[in-house]
Scaffold this active site. Structure first.
Site, mmCIF file in Angstrom:
data_model
loop_
_atom_site.group_PDB
_atom_site.id
_atom_site.type_symbol
_atom_site.label_atom_id
_atom_site.label_comp_id
_atom_site.label_asym_id
_atom_site.label_seq_id
_atom_site.Cartn_x
_atom_site.Cartn_y
_atom_site.Cartn_z
ATOM 1 N N ARG A 228 0.845 -1.191 0.000
ATOM 2 C CA ARG A 228 0.000 0.000 0.000
ATOM 3 C C ARG A 228 0.879 1.239 0.000
ATOM 4 O O ARG A 228 1.911 1.285 0.677
ATOM 5 C CB ARG A 228 -0.918 0.026 1.231
ATOM 6 C CG ARG A 228 -2.149 -0.852 1.084
ATOM 7 C CD ARG A 228 -3.114 -0.311 0.026
ATOM 8 N NE ARG A 228 -4.301 -1.123 -0.113
ATOM 9 C CZ ARG A 228 -4.443 -2.103 -1.019
ATOM 10 N NH1 ARG A 228 -3.476 -2.382 -1.868
ATOM 11 N NH2 ARG A 228 -5.570 -2.780 -1.094
ATOM 12 N N HIS A 276 -1.253 0.678 -9.934
ATOM 13 C CA HIS A 276 -1.985 -0.276 -9.077
ATOM 14 C C HIS A 276 -2.601 -1.405 -9.916
ATOM 15 O O HIS A 276 -3.809 -1.655 -9.879
ATOM 16 C CB HIS A 276 -3.087 0.421 -8.257
ATOM 17 C CG HIS A 276 -3.526 -0.379 -7.062
ATOM 18 N ND1 HIS A 276 -3.902 0.191 -5.871
ATOM 19 C CD2 HIS A 276 -3.660 -1.725 -6.878
ATOM 20 C CE1 HIS A 276 -4.251 -0.769 -5.014
ATOM 21 N NE2 HIS A 276 -4.120 -1.932 -5.611
HETATM 22 P P1 NDP Z 1 -1.646 -11.408 4.220
HETATM 23 O O1 NDP Z 1 -2.578 -10.942 5.285
HETATM 24 O O2 NDP Z 1 -1.699 -12.829 3.803
HETATM 25 O O3 NDP Z 1 -0.128 -11.120 4.679
HETATM 26 C C1 NDP Z 1 0.235 -9.930 5.295
HETATM 27 C C2 NDP Z 1 1.652 -10.085 5.805
HETATM 28 O O4 NDP Z 1 2.074 -8.839 6.356
HETATM 29 C C3 NDP Z 1 1.780 -11.131 6.920
HETATM 30 O O5 NDP Z 1 2.970 -11.852 6.804
HETATM 31 C C4 NDP Z 1 1.824 -10.258 8.176
HETATM 32 O O6 NDP Z 1 2.494 -10.839 9.284
HETATM 33 C C5 NDP Z 1 2.582 -9.060 7.653
HETATM 34 N N1 NDP Z 1 2.379 -7.909 8.518
HETATM 35 C C6 NDP Z 1 1.221 -7.274 8.810
HETATM 36 N N2 NDP Z 1 1.437 -6.274 9.683
HETATM 37 C C7 NDP Z 1 2.760 -6.296 9.951
HETATM 38 C C8 NDP Z 1 3.597 -5.539 10.792
HETATM 39 N N3 NDP Z 1 3.101 -4.541 11.560
HETATM 40 N N4 NDP Z 1 4.899 -5.834 10.847
HETATM 41 C C9 NDP Z 1 5.415 -6.845 10.097
HETATM 42 N N5 NDP Z 1 4.678 -7.616 9.266
HETATM 43 C C10 NDP Z 1 3.360 -7.333 9.200
HETATM 44 O O7 NDP Z 1 -1.861 -10.422 2.996
HETATM 45 P P2 NDP Z 1 -1.581 -10.700 1.444
HETATM 46 O O8 NDP Z 1 -0.233 -11.268 1.309
HETATM 47 O O9 NDP Z 1 -2.719 -11.425 0.826
HETATM 48 O O10 NDP Z 1 -1.638 -9.200 0.869
HETATM 49 C C11 NDP Z 1 -0.736 -8.224 1.333
HETATM 50 C C12 NDP Z 1 -1.124 -6.857 0.832
HETATM 51 O O11 NDP Z 1 -0.833 -6.725 -0.554
HETATM 52 C C13 NDP Z 1 -2.610 -6.486 0.910
HETATM 53 O O12 NDP Z 1 -2.996 -6.131 2.218
HETATM 54 C C14 NDP Z 1 -2.698 -5.328 -0.050
HETATM 55 O O13 NDP Z 1 -2.429 -4.126 0.628
HETATM 56 C C15 NDP Z 1 -1.586 -5.610 -1.053
HETATM 57 N N6 NDP Z 1 -2.116 -5.961 -2.375
HETATM 58 C C16 NDP Z 1 -1.775 -5.171 -3.444
HETATM 59 C C17 NDP Z 1 -2.217 -5.473 -4.703
HETATM 60 C C18 NDP Z 1 -1.798 -4.679 -5.881
HETATM 61 O O14 NDP Z 1 -2.311 -4.893 -6.986
HETATM 62 N N7 NDP Z 1 -0.838 -3.771 -5.729
HETATM 63 C C19 NDP Z 1 -3.088 -6.619 -4.943
HETATM 64 C C20 NDP Z 1 -3.358 -7.401 -3.773
HETATM 65 C C21 NDP Z 1 -2.897 -7.062 -2.538
HETATM 66 P P3 NDP Z 1 1.935 -12.187 9.979
HETATM 67 O O15 NDP Z 1 2.281 -13.294 8.977
HETATM 68 O O16 NDP Z 1 2.711 -12.299 11.226
HETATM 69 O O17 NDP Z 1 0.465 -12.016 10.162
HETATM 70 C C1 OXD Z 2 -5.611 -4.849 -3.626
HETATM 71 C C2 OXD Z 2 -6.119 -5.627 -4.726
HETATM 72 O O1 OXD Z 2 -5.880 -5.159 -2.461
HETATM 73 O O2 OXD Z 2 -6.123 -5.102 -5.854
HETATM 74 O O3 OXD Z 2 -4.890 -3.888 -3.915
HETATM 75 O O4 OXD Z 2 -6.495 -6.791 -4.509
#
Ligand code: NDP
Ligand code: OXD
Length: 313
Positions: A228, A276
């Site tokens: 993000r 994005h």
């Molecule tokens: P998940 O919830 O599966 O994974 C999130 C990861 O981030 C976990 O490993 C979590 O740790 C870690 N995390 C969260 N908070 C913290 C913190 N404070 N410190 C350290 N690590 C942290 O999410 P996804 O992998 O499915 O997606 C990740 C993000 O990707 C989404 O939230 C979204 O913002 C972004 N995204 C972007 C897209 C794009 O097109 N650009 C498309 C899809 C998603 P833990 O394992 O310990 O819980």
């Molecule tokens: C996001 C998506 O979370 O596109 O950014 O899935």
């Protein structure tokens, strides 16, 4: 009982069509349609108007059509209902493509070769091996784990940083605030796939940039962000690209989207920008996923991939 599709900024037609194809027996409605609000049991949403979901008295489940849910958790009036987020091989595979492509653009010195080609100039440069480059993935969840495996398959040295401890074969694991400095210190290419929460907002700042490894083969560290935009302090990234503390960057997400035409990021050195689109949500694949979750819910089985409202992701 109806399914509502509320997707701000996306065209809804494709979603309606895909949902009807996945579940022809169900009624699908849009916010502007004439329908009884009490008929809606399920809402598929992307950036719905704040407060809107509160107006549906019989709503049972909210489906976030993005993997990220900050577009929902930022709504102070979000009803206290289960929120299911998208976890789907189609979306995960797309994100891994983006990460691998951008790691390779920097690793294989693409900016140099693109400029040389534009100048009609034959300028070979020394190329180091993938095994000499240390990639560090912030966020070792659904997306980070898949990207880590793909990068390892290419030979990169991969580490991950997560909130809680994670064990993944071949990946050096770091976690929590105490794990951040050692994780950064061994990282040449930093990839952020973090969700936006109170703890991750503005996390990647000058201190993080300056904590990255300076002894890698690329001639300086590189940052990729597809998590993000608001997890990164854009002014700090820009300053580091301009004064050479960062060798390069790739951004798919921004604090303000669309990125304004006058943003200095458009002209920053060695910065690749995508709008994005790293992992677009595919209506066919995701409609099948949502309809499967609804069927499980109606059969009394637990919903998958529920968002933890306290953690914010
Ligand atoms: P998940 O919830 O599966 O994974 C999130 C990861 O981030 C976990 O490993 C979590 O740790 C870690 N995390 C969260 N908070 C913290 C913190 N404070 N410190 C350290 N690590 C942290 O999410 P996804 O992998 O499915 O997606 C990740 C993000 O990707 C989404 O939230 C979204 O913002 C972004 N995204 C972007 C897209 C794009 O097109 N650009 C498309 C899809 C998603 P833990 O394992 O310990 O819980
Ligand atoms: C996001 C998506 O979370 O596109 O950014 O899935």
């Amino acid at each position: 009982m109806s399914i509502l599709v509320a997707v701000r900024g996306w065209k809804p037609d494709h979603w309606i069509h895909a949902l009807r194809a996945a579940a022809p027996e169900r009624t699908v409605v849009l916010p502007g349609d004439a329908f009884d609000p009490a008929s809606v049991r399920y809402a598929l949403v992307w950036k719905p108007e704040p407060g809107y979901l509160r107006t549906l008295p019989k709503l049972e489940v909210i489906f976030s059509l993005g993997a990220g849910v900050d577009h929902l958790t930022s709504d102070p009036q979000l009803p206290d209902l289960p929120v299911v987020r998208i976890v789907d091989p189609d979306l995960t595979g797309r994100m891994t493509e983006w990460v691998v492509m951008n790691v390779l653009l920097h690793h294989r010195q693409h900016t140099h070769y693109a400029a040389a080609q534009a100048a009609g100039s034959w300028q070979p440069r020394r190329q180091w091996a993938a095994g000499a480059v240390r990639v560090g993935i912030m966020g070792l969840g659904e997306l980070g784990t898949d990207a880590a495996r793909a990068l390892m398959a290419l030979g990169f040295e991969v580490a991950g940083w997560s909130r809680t401890e994670k064990r993944l074969d071949g990946v050096a694991g770091f976690h929590g605030p105490d794990g951040l400095a050692p994780f950064l210190a061994r990282t040449d290419i930093l990839v952020s796939l973090l969700p936006l929460t109170a703890a991750t907002e503005n996390l990647i700042d000058r201190a993080v940039i300056d904590g990255l490894a300076k002894d890698g083969p690329l001639g300086g560290p590189v940052i990729l962000n597809a998590g993000r935009g608001r997890s990164l302090v854009e002014a700090d990234l820009l300053a580091a690209l301009e004064d050479g503390r960062l060798k390069g960057a790739s951004l798919d997400v921004f604090a303000t989207e669309p990125l304004p035409p006058d943003s200095p990021l458009w002209r920053a050195p060695n910065l690749y920008i995508t709008p994005h689109v790293a992992a677009e949500s595919d209506p066919e694949a995701l409609s099948r996923y949502v309809i499967g979750e609804i069927a499980a819910h109606e059969a009394g089985r637990p919903l998958g991939h529920l968002v933890d409202r306290d953690k914010g992701y």
